[in-house]
Design a protein around this motif. Sequence first.
Motif, PDB file in Angstrom:
ATOM      1  N   GLN A   3       0.866  -1.236   0.037  1.00  0.00           N
ATOM      2  CA  GLN A   3      -0.018   0.077  -0.080  1.00  0.00           C
ATOM      3  C   GLN A   3       0.990   1.252   0.014  1.00  0.00           C
ATOM      4  O   GLN A   3       1.939   1.152   0.710  1.00  0.00           O
ATOM      5  CB  GLN A   3      -0.962  -0.005   1.249  1.00  0.00           C
ATOM      6  CG  GLN A   3      -1.929   1.080   1.057  1.00  0.00           C
ATOM      7  CD  GLN A   3      -3.006   0.875   2.313  1.00  0.00           C
ATOM      8  OE1 GLN A   3      -3.170   0.015   2.809  1.00  0.00           O
ATOM      9  NE2 GLN A   3      -3.511   2.140   2.490  1.00  0.00           N
ATOM     10  N   MET A   4       0.532   2.264  -0.654  1.00  0.00           N
ATOM     11  CA  MET A   4       1.067   3.220  -0.874  1.00  0.00           C
ATOM     12  C   MET A   4       1.113   4.211   0.512  1.00  0.00           C
ATOM     13  O   MET A   4       0.021   4.106   1.054  1.00  0.00           O
ATOM     14  CB  MET A   4       0.648   4.231  -1.734  1.00  0.00           C
ATOM     15  CG  MET A   4       1.644   5.485  -2.256  1.00  0.00           C
ATOM     16  SD  MET A   4       0.851   6.556  -3.889  1.00  0.00           S
ATOM     17  CE  MET A   4       1.725   5.776  -5.348  1.00  0.00           C
ATOM     18  N   THR A   5       2.315   4.745   0.741  1.00  0.00           N
ATOM     19  CA  THR A   5       2.394   5.568   2.146  1.00  0.00           C
ATOM     20  C   THR A   5       1.573   6.867   1.889  1.00  0.00           C
ATOM     21  O   THR A   5       1.694   7.451   0.653  1.00  0.00           O
ATOM     22  CB  THR A   5       3.726   5.787   2.621  1.00  0.00           C
ATOM     23  OG1 THR A   5       4.580   6.429   1.712  1.00  0.00           O
ATOM     24  CG2 THR A   5       4.595   4.273   2.655  1.00  0.00           C
ATOM     25  N   ILE A   6       1.123   7.547   2.979  1.00  0.00           N
ATOM     26  CA  ILE A   6       0.731   8.910   2.862  1.00  0.00           C
ATOM     27  C   ILE A   6       1.731   9.764   2.264  1.00  0.00           C
ATOM     28  O   ILE A   6       1.255  10.443   1.429  1.00  0.00           O
ATOM     29  CB  ILE A   6       0.306   9.335   4.293  1.00  0.00           C
ATOM     30  CG1 ILE A   6      -0.855   8.376   4.657  1.00  0.00           C
ATOM     31  CG2 ILE A   6      -0.219  10.808   4.231  1.00  0.00           C
ATOM     32  CD1 ILE A   6      -1.193   8.737   6.316  1.00  0.00           C
ATOM     33  N   GLY A   7       3.035   9.789   2.681  1.00  0.00           N
ATOM     34  CA  GLY A   7       4.093  10.465   2.198  1.00  0.00           C
ATOM     35  C   GLY A   7       4.079  10.342   0.639  1.00  0.00           C
ATOM     36  O   GLY A   7       4.311  11.134  -0.197  1.00  0.00           O
ATOM     37  N   ALA A   8       4.080   9.246   0.043  1.00  0.00           N
ATOM     38  CA  ALA A   8       4.151   8.984  -1.222  1.00  0.00           C
ATOM     39  C   ALA A   8       2.847   9.549  -1.733  1.00  0.00           C
ATOM     40  O   ALA A   8       3.108  10.189  -3.223  1.00  0.00           O
ATOM     41  CB  ALA A   8       4.269   7.368  -1.635  1.00  0.00           C
ATOM     42  N   LYS A   9       1.955   9.388  -1.276  1.00  0.00           N
ATOM     43  CA  LYS A   9       0.665   9.962  -2.046  1.00  0.00           C
ATOM     44  C   LYS A   9       0.759  11.460  -2.126  1.00  0.00           C
ATOM     45  O   LYS A   9       0.528  12.044  -3.094  1.00  0.00           O
ATOM     46  CB  LYS A   9      -0.624   9.595  -1.257  1.00  0.00           C
ATOM     47  CG  LYS A   9      -1.005   8.041  -1.369  1.00  0.00           C
ATOM     48  CD  LYS A   9      -2.208   7.800  -0.589  1.00  0.00           C
ATOM     49  CE  LYS A   9      -2.555   6.303  -0.523  1.00  0.00           C
ATOM     50  NZ  LYS A   9      -3.522   6.092   0.405  1.00  0.00           N
ATOM     51  N   LEU A  10       1.220  12.105  -1.084  1.00  0.00           N
ATOM     52  CA  LEU A  10       1.418  13.499  -0.774  1.00  0.00           C
ATOM     53  C   LEU A  10       2.484  13.902  -2.004  1.00  0.00           C
ATOM     54  O   LEU A  10       2.397  14.919  -2.507  1.00  0.00           O
ATOM     55  CB  LEU A  10       1.701  13.953   0.651  1.00  0.00           C
ATOM     56  CG  LEU A  10       0.762  14.021   1.693  1.00  0.00           C
ATOM     57  CD1 LEU A  10       1.211  14.092   3.083  1.00  0.00           C
ATOM     58  CD2 LEU A  10      -0.350  15.021   1.304  1.00  0.00           C
ATOM     59  N   VAL A  11       3.511  13.424  -2.016  1.00  0.00           N
ATOM     60  CA  VAL A  11       4.584  13.646  -3.016  1.00  0.00           C
ATOM     61  C   VAL A  11       3.902  13.565  -4.409  1.00  0.00           C
ATOM     62  O   VAL A  11       4.222  14.637  -5.342  1.00  0.00           O
ATOM     63  CB  VAL A  11       5.713  12.635  -2.878  1.00  0.00           C
ATOM     64  CG1 VAL A  11       6.458  12.915  -4.210  1.00  0.00           C
ATOM     65  CG2 VAL A  11       6.537  12.863  -1.486  1.00  0.00           C
ATOM     66  N   SER A  12       3.359  12.895  -4.723  1.00  0.00           N
ATOM     67  CA  SER A  12       2.436  12.745  -6.092  1.00  0.00           C
ATOM     68  C   SER A  12       1.399  13.897  -6.297  1.00  0.00           C
ATOM     69  O   SER A  12       1.513  14.547  -7.110  1.00  0.00           O
ATOM     70  CB  SER A  12       1.646  11.384  -6.223  1.00  0.00           C
ATOM     71  OG  SER A  12       0.896  11.385  -7.483  1.00  0.00           O
ATOM     72  N   GLU A  13       0.606  14.352  -5.187  1.00  0.00           N
ATOM     73  CA  GLU A  13      -0.165  15.514  -5.258  1.00  0.00           C
ATOM     74  C   GLU A  13       0.737  16.652  -5.368  1.00  0.00           C
ATOM     75  O   GLU A  13       0.477  17.687  -6.236  1.00  0.00           O
ATOM     76  CB  GLU A  13      -0.861  15.292  -4.146  1.00  0.00           C
ATOM     77  CG  GLU A  13      -1.861  16.787  -3.956  1.00  0.00           C
ATOM     78  CD  GLU A  13      -2.813  16.515  -2.829  1.00  0.00           C
ATOM     79  OE1 GLU A  13      -3.500  17.454  -2.632  1.00  0.00           O
ATOM     80  OE2 GLU A  13      -2.817  15.607  -2.001  1.00  0.00           O
TER      81      GLU A  13
END
Length: 153
Positions: A3-13
């Motif tokens: 599962q993608m970490t919150i940090g990775a999702k935030l980096v994408s955004e």
Amino acid sequence: MNQMTIGAKLVSEFDREMAKTRKILECVPAEKLEWRPHERSSTLSKLANHLAAMPIFAAAIVNGMAKRSHDAASNSALLEAFDQNIAASREVLGAASDEHLTAAVPQLNMTREDLLRERMMSHMIHHRGQLTVYLRLLNVAVPGMYGSSADEK
């Protein structure tokens, strides 16, 4: 399944919004930096420099440390500062644990994740919108942010 970490999702955004912001900063006319639409409004320079500095707010929210760059006097210096701020915050965001990002900041009663979205991302989008109005009033072509603009059709 990973599962993608919150940090990775935030980096994408973060990456998507920074690319949009860079597009608008590239349009800032150097010869109009002291222009303002109203006496109570910021100058174009102040608004553009604020936008260029905003990516570093992510690092400040995540780890409390951020070094704000000085106001740039040229478009190339503005973009260089913006790119440096992006690089510094992107690294911090990607390394942050889910536990750290979902922990509440007591004095603000919000999580770091919520702070990143409200105090950095939404704040940046707000000022980016202001900058598009400044550019329109200066008769500078405005690039599209979430689709094409009237100038790109």
